[in-house]
Write a protein that holds these residues in place. Structure first.
Motif, PDB file in Angstrom:
ATOM      1  N   VAL A   1      18.995  38.136  54.914  1.00  0.00           N
ATOM      2  CA  VAL A   1      18.649  39.538  55.139  1.00  0.00           C
ATOM      3  C   VAL A   1      19.785  40.332  55.782  1.00  0.00           C
ATOM      4  N   MET A   2      20.838  39.635  56.247  1.00  0.00           N
ATOM      5  CA  MET A   2      21.893  40.343  56.974  1.00  0.00           C
ATOM      6  C   MET A   2      23.230  39.646  56.780  1.00  0.00           C
ATOM      7  N   LEU A   3      24.286  40.455  56.783  1.00  0.00           N
ATOM      8  CA  LEU A   3      25.653  39.966  56.820  1.00  0.00           C
ATOM      9  C   LEU A   3      26.275  40.375  58.141  1.00  0.00           C
ATOM     10  N   LYS A   4      26.813  39.389  58.887  1.00  0.00           N
ATOM     11  CA  LYS A   4      27.661  39.728  60.023  1.00  0.00           C
ATOM     12  C   LYS A   4      29.081  39.763  59.485  1.00  0.00           C
ATOM     13  N   HIS A   5      29.582  40.965  59.328  1.00  0.00           N
ATOM     14  CA  HIS A   5      30.858  41.201  58.652  1.00  0.00           C
ATOM     15  C   HIS A   5      31.987  41.229  59.676  1.00  0.00           C
ATOM     16  N   GLU A   6      32.894  40.235  59.570  1.00  0.00           N
ATOM     17  CA  GLU A   6      34.021  40.175  60.500  1.00  0.00           C
ATOM     18  C   GLU A   6      35.331  39.894  59.780  1.00  0.00           C
TER      19      GLU A   6
END
Length: 308
Positions: A163-168
């Protein structure tokens, strides 16, 4: 309070408070949770890289998770990355039973090909269960795993519990644009994108389509304000506030002492009682502390929250 693709705002990456002797500081866990809530956090993420998760044993990780979940009035995401799927499964299921909103999974550094990355996430979700909402942690600078937008799309479309991307990624602005373009064309279902990297690119990440921030910068209240101002279309105000904090954000980005810097400021702000880390850990010299204090004094001219 299960996590879903509509998550927005700021989910700070919380440190794990320790006493000077290395024991977990349970009293500071409560004050830290209260601090983040008062700073405008819409959620909280624990047991990430900043949370020194690899330095905790299984019992400590679960106890910390239960205490944070019990204290917080906002959704809590728990990092469950582990060398093996058995440990990942046990922690993921235990924290969800305790009331966590979802879990975050980082790829192991050994993955190299697109198929290896996709297969790993398939295997991980088979292990923990498809009913648990999860976050992809995309952090190639530390994890050395390169996820293209197409690979992220494959994972999201294959696994409904993503449900989510932690974009780094860094540079990563074009990746956000590519993913939002996939959504506009209909090849990617809705996905929450929260960004990391200490907030270093948050000003433009919001304009590229990010939903907010998931990072550990020591002024989460500033991150919340930048997200709010960006959503309100107040571009200049958002950039002015961000620019005032940029020297301290940059200082935090130093390898080896970034977490020490964050804990030092969080202690000064009253979030935690000690800035201790578990060994092995980088330490601030007296010169470094003086430099941080200098940056805080300069920041206070523009943001009164830096006056202690």
């Amino acid at each position: 309070m299960k996590l879903d693709h509509t998550a927005r705002g700021v989910f700070p990456i919380a440190p794990t408070p320790f006493l000077p002797d290395g024991a977990v500081d349970t009293k500071s866990i409560d004050t830290m949770c209260d601090f983040y809530f008062s700073a405008g956090a819409t959620g909280l993420t624990i047991l990430g890289i900043m949370g020194e998760a690899p330095k905790l044993d299984a019992d400590e990780a679960l106890a910390i998770s239960r205490q944070v979940i019990g204290r917080c009035e906002i959704p809590v995401i728990v990092g469950v990355s582990a060398p093996g799927f058995a440990a990942m499964r046990n922690l993921a299921r235990a924290v969800m039973d305790a009331g966590a909103a979802g879990v975050m999974i980082a790829p192991p550094p050994s993955l190299r090909t697109d198929d290896q990355i996709v297969t790993y996430y398939h295997n991980a979700i088979e292990a923990i269960g498809g009913e648990i909402p999860f976050v992809i942690q995309d952090y190639p600078l530390t994890l050395s795993v390169i996820m293209t937008p197409a690979v992220i799309r494959r994972i999201v479309m294959d696994l409904p519990s993503c449900v989510m991307l932690k974009h780094e990624d860094w540079p990563g602005l074009e990746k956000i644009s590519a993913l939002r373009a996939f959504q506009r064309e209909g090849s990617l279902r809705p996905l929450s994108i929260l960004t990391g990297n200490g907030g270093l690119f948050l000003d433009f990440e919001m304009e590229r389509g990010a939903d907010g921030a998931m990072t550990g910068y020591c002024f989460p209240d500033m991150l919340a304000d930048v997200v709010r101002l960006s959503n309100e279309g107040k571009r200049d105000e958002a950039h002015d506030l961000f620019d005032a904090h940029l020297p301290l954000i940059r200082y935090e980005q130093q390898q080896g002492v970034g977490l020490a810097t964050r804990k030092y400021v969080l202690r000064k702000r009253g979030a935690i009682a000690h800035d201790a880390q578990r060994a092995p850990a980088g330490k601030l010299t007296e010169t470094a502390r003086a430099e941080i204090d200098f940056l805080l004094r300069r920041l206070a001219k523009h943001d009164p929250r830096a006056r202690f």
